[in-house]
Design an enzyme around this catalytic site. Structure first.
Site, PDB file in Angstrom:
ATOM      1  N   LYS A  44     -47.703 -80.563  33.152  1.00  0.00           N
ATOM      2  CA  LYS A  44     -47.571 -81.694  32.221  1.00  0.00           C
ATOM      3  C   LYS A  44     -48.896 -82.402  32.007  1.00  0.00           C
ATOM      4  CE  LYS A  44     -42.711 -82.714  32.273  1.00  0.00           C
ATOM      5  NZ  LYS A  44     -41.634 -83.627  32.588  1.00  0.00           N
TER       6      LYS A  44
ATOM      7  N   LYS B  58     -38.041 -79.522  25.789  1.00  0.00           N
ATOM      8  CA  LYS B  58     -37.916 -80.598  24.810  1.00  0.00           C
ATOM      9  C   LYS B  58     -39.216 -80.773  24.047  1.00  0.00           C
ATOM     10  CE  LYS B  58     -34.915 -83.302  27.889  1.00  0.00           C
ATOM     11  NZ  LYS B  58     -35.036 -84.175  29.064  1.00  0.00           N
TER      12      LYS B  58
ATOM     13  N   LYS C 117     -40.250 -71.317  29.078  1.00  0.00           N
ATOM     14  CA  LYS C 117     -38.991 -72.041  29.245  1.00  0.00           C
ATOM     15  C   LYS C 117     -38.625 -72.781  27.963  1.00  0.00           C
ATOM     16  CE  LYS C 117     -39.267 -75.884  31.516  1.00  0.00           C
ATOM     17  NZ  LYS C 117     -39.564 -76.914  32.502  1.00  0.00           N
TER      18      LYS C 117
HETATM   19  P1  TYM Z   1     -35.050 -82.883  32.629  1.00  0.00           P
HETATM   20  O1  TYM Z   1     -34.661 -84.107  31.906  1.00  0.00           O
HETATM   21  O2  TYM Z   1     -36.319 -82.204  32.241  1.00  0.00           O
HETATM   22  O3  TYM Z   1     -33.911 -81.798  32.488  1.00  0.00           O
HETATM   23  C1  TYM Z   1     -32.558 -82.112  32.776  1.00  0.00           C
HETATM   24  C2  TYM Z   1     -31.889 -80.939  33.461  1.00  0.00           C
HETATM   25  O4  TYM Z   1     -31.970 -79.780  32.623  1.00  0.00           O
HETATM   26  C3  TYM Z   1     -32.512 -78.680  33.367  1.00  0.00           C
HETATM   27  N1  TYM Z   1     -33.305 -77.850  32.448  1.00  0.00           N
HETATM   28  C4  TYM Z   1     -33.085 -76.539  32.265  1.00  0.00           C
HETATM   29  N2  TYM Z   1     -32.169 -75.704  32.784  1.00  0.00           N
HETATM   30  C5  TYM Z   1     -32.201 -74.423  32.368  1.00  0.00           C
HETATM   31  N3  TYM Z   1     -33.089 -73.955  31.450  1.00  0.00           N
HETATM   32  C6  TYM Z   1     -34.028 -74.749  30.905  1.00  0.00           C
HETATM   33  N4  TYM Z   1     -34.878 -74.302  30.012  1.00  0.00           N
HETATM   34  C7  TYM Z   1     -34.049 -76.126  31.308  1.00  0.00           C
HETATM   35  N5  TYM Z   1     -34.816 -77.193  30.978  1.00  0.00           N
HETATM   36  C8  TYM Z   1     -34.351 -78.227  31.693  1.00  0.00           C
HETATM   37  C9  TYM Z   1     -33.393 -79.338  34.417  1.00  0.00           C
HETATM   38  O5  TYM Z   1     -33.608 -78.476  35.500  1.00  0.00           O
HETATM   39  C10 TYM Z   1     -32.579 -80.547  34.789  1.00  0.00           C
HETATM   40  O6  TYM Z   1     -31.592 -80.211  35.733  1.00  0.00           O
HETATM   41  N6  TYM Z   1     -36.797 -84.443  37.019  1.00  0.00           N
HETATM   42  C11 TYM Z   1     -35.604 -84.176  36.283  1.00  0.00           C
HETATM   43  C12 TYM Z   1     -34.684 -85.352  36.131  1.00  0.00           C
HETATM   44  C13 TYM Z   1     -34.343 -86.050  37.399  1.00  0.00           C
HETATM   45  C14 TYM Z   1     -33.451 -85.591  38.400  1.00  0.00           C
HETATM   46  C15 TYM Z   1     -33.443 -86.608  39.388  1.00  0.00           C
HETATM   47  C16 TYM Z   1     -32.677 -84.444  38.537  1.00  0.00           C
HETATM   48  C17 TYM Z   1     -34.821 -87.249  37.801  1.00  0.00           C
HETATM   49  N7  TYM Z   1     -34.273 -87.609  38.995  1.00  0.00           N
HETATM   50  C18 TYM Z   1     -32.655 -86.494  40.552  1.00  0.00           C
HETATM   51  C19 TYM Z   1     -31.896 -84.334  39.702  1.00  0.00           C
HETATM   52  C20 TYM Z   1     -31.882 -85.341  40.684  1.00  0.00           C
HETATM   53  C21 TYM Z   1     -36.000 -83.733  34.886  1.00  0.00           C
HETATM   54  O7  TYM Z   1     -37.079 -83.995  34.402  1.00  0.00           O
HETATM   55  O8  TYM Z   1     -35.025 -83.114  34.198  1.00  0.00           O
END
Ligand code: TYM
Length: 344
Positions: free
Chosen positions: A114, A209, A206
């Site tokens: 990032k 967003k 991947k």
């Molecule tokens: P975030 O917002 O980027 O993504 C949310 C969830 O979607 C999953 N994800 C994917 N799964 C499969 N294929 C993909 N291409 C893909 N892109 C995203 C992510 O793995 C996630 O589960 N750091 C985390 C948010 C967070 C969190 C937490 C998660 C903050 N605190 C505590 C679990 C527990 C994040 O940026 O997810």
């Protein structure tokens, strides 16, 4: 303070919620609610590690909450809330800033990706982000965390932080009456055929967003026509689909589309290949369009409806935050006692 199984997960309100977020996370949140107590959090504090336009942020927070509800999470039974309403997240994150080591965070690949070449210009928050994520989970002493594959390293760090906290404060944890350590080591739940959904334009990247190409992802706000167009134009190779999983090796685009089909239809990859083995993409893609539209259109229209009732979403988030605080506050009080802070 009893120990019980508890599920926690979060999604960032940074717009463009996509099929990866849905299949890797949100759809699985829905299944877990049948047998667990769950907290599903719109992690707005995480979102601002990269600057967000305040008006857009507010919209995106509601949109993630709407996606949770439209996908089938029951806000009466489970807790849906936004992170910034529960101050314990930030408080515990500070304590974890003092527990985690620079060396641990320096290894985080997501920060490197990032921040890119402009590391010096990244916010301090972006660097310390995994500590806040550990705090999110451990503030509720959650035991299970459903996430996509990309969060695995952050979950390992959360376990390391929990373990180090338990060791660093072992004596005072025991004095406070805890026999097996204060924090559980949270288990990542990374499972199913869509733990890493790939870009529709490039099977080595991947789905994300922030990809500049809108054709790279299907979003939860896409219309059926947009879904059809994106699947039709998805990159593939010229061969027919294999009938065995092994035949997908070295074919990332084919593997991705089959994985998406499997996850959307709640089948395993082998089962899908048994049906489509030998088929050309000219047959498989229309079947995938029909399935994706069948599954996503109802979510899309429910989200639209909910987004027209912002007051109701806000009420759900406020109520969720209150219930979240009821769990977090006593835990945070104990954390402070264990660390040696004084006060009521
Ligand atoms: P975030 O917002 O980027 O993504 C949310 C969830 O979607 C999953 N994800 C994917 N799964 C499969 N294929 C993909 N291409 C893909 N892109 C995203 C992510 O793995 C996630 O589960 N750091 C985390 C948010 C967070 C969190 C937490 C998660 C903050 N605190 C505590 C679990 C527990 C994040 O940026 O997810």
């Amino acid at each position: 303070m009893e120990r019980k199984e508890r599920v926690f997960s979060g999604v960032q309100p940074t717009g463009n919620l996509h099929l990866g977020n849905y299949l890797g996370a949100i759809k699985r949140f829905v299944n877990l609610q049948k047998e667990h107590d769950c907290l599903y959090c719109v992690v707005d504090l995480h979102a601002i590690t990269v600057w967000q336009d305040p008006d857009v942020l507010a919209h995106n927070i509601r949109e993630v909450a709407a996606a949770f509800i439209a996908s089938g999470i029951d806000p009466k039974k489970q807790i849906i809330f936004n992170q910034s309403q529960v101050s314990g997240h930030a408080e515990l994150a500070w304590i974890f800033n003092c527990v985690a080591r620079m060396g641990w965070l320096n290894r985080m690949t997501q920060f490197k990706e990032k921040a890119g070449k402009h590391k010096e210009n990244a916010s301090v928050g972006l660097f310390a982000y995994p500590n806040l994520m550990a705090a999110d989970i451990l503030l509720y002493r959650a035991t299970h965390v459903p996430v996509g594959e990309d969060q695995k390293q952050h979950l390992e760090l959360a376990r390391d932080i929990a373990q180090k906290f338990n060791n660093d404060f072992a004596k005072s944890i025991e004095k406070a009456g805890f026999e097996e350590g204060f924090f559980p080591l949270p288990e990542p739940l990374i499972a199913g055929p869509a733990t890493r959904v790939m870009s529709l334009r490039d099977g080595s990247k991947k789905m994300s967003k922030s990809d500049p190409s809108v054709m790279s992802r299907i979003t939860l706000t896409d219309s059926p026509d947009e879904i059809a167009k994106k699947v039709r134009k998805a990159r593939t190779d010229p061969d027919a689909l294999p009938s065995e999983k092994k035949g997908l090796e070295g074919r990332p685009e084919a593997s991705n589309l089959v994985g998406i089909y499997a996850a959307l239809s709640d089948r395993d990859t082998q089962d899908v290949l048994a049906e489509f083995g030998g088929a050309q993409f000219s047959t498989f893609k229309p079947a995938l369009v029909d399935l994706a539209v069948e599954k996503l259109a109802p979510i899309n229209s429910e989200m639209k409806k909910l987004m027209g009732e912002a007051g109701e979403i806000d009420a759900i988030l406020n109520e969720g935050a209150q219930r979240a605080r009821e769990i977090a506050d006593p835990i945070m009080r104990k954390v402070k006692e264990v660390v040696g802070f004084i006060g009521a």
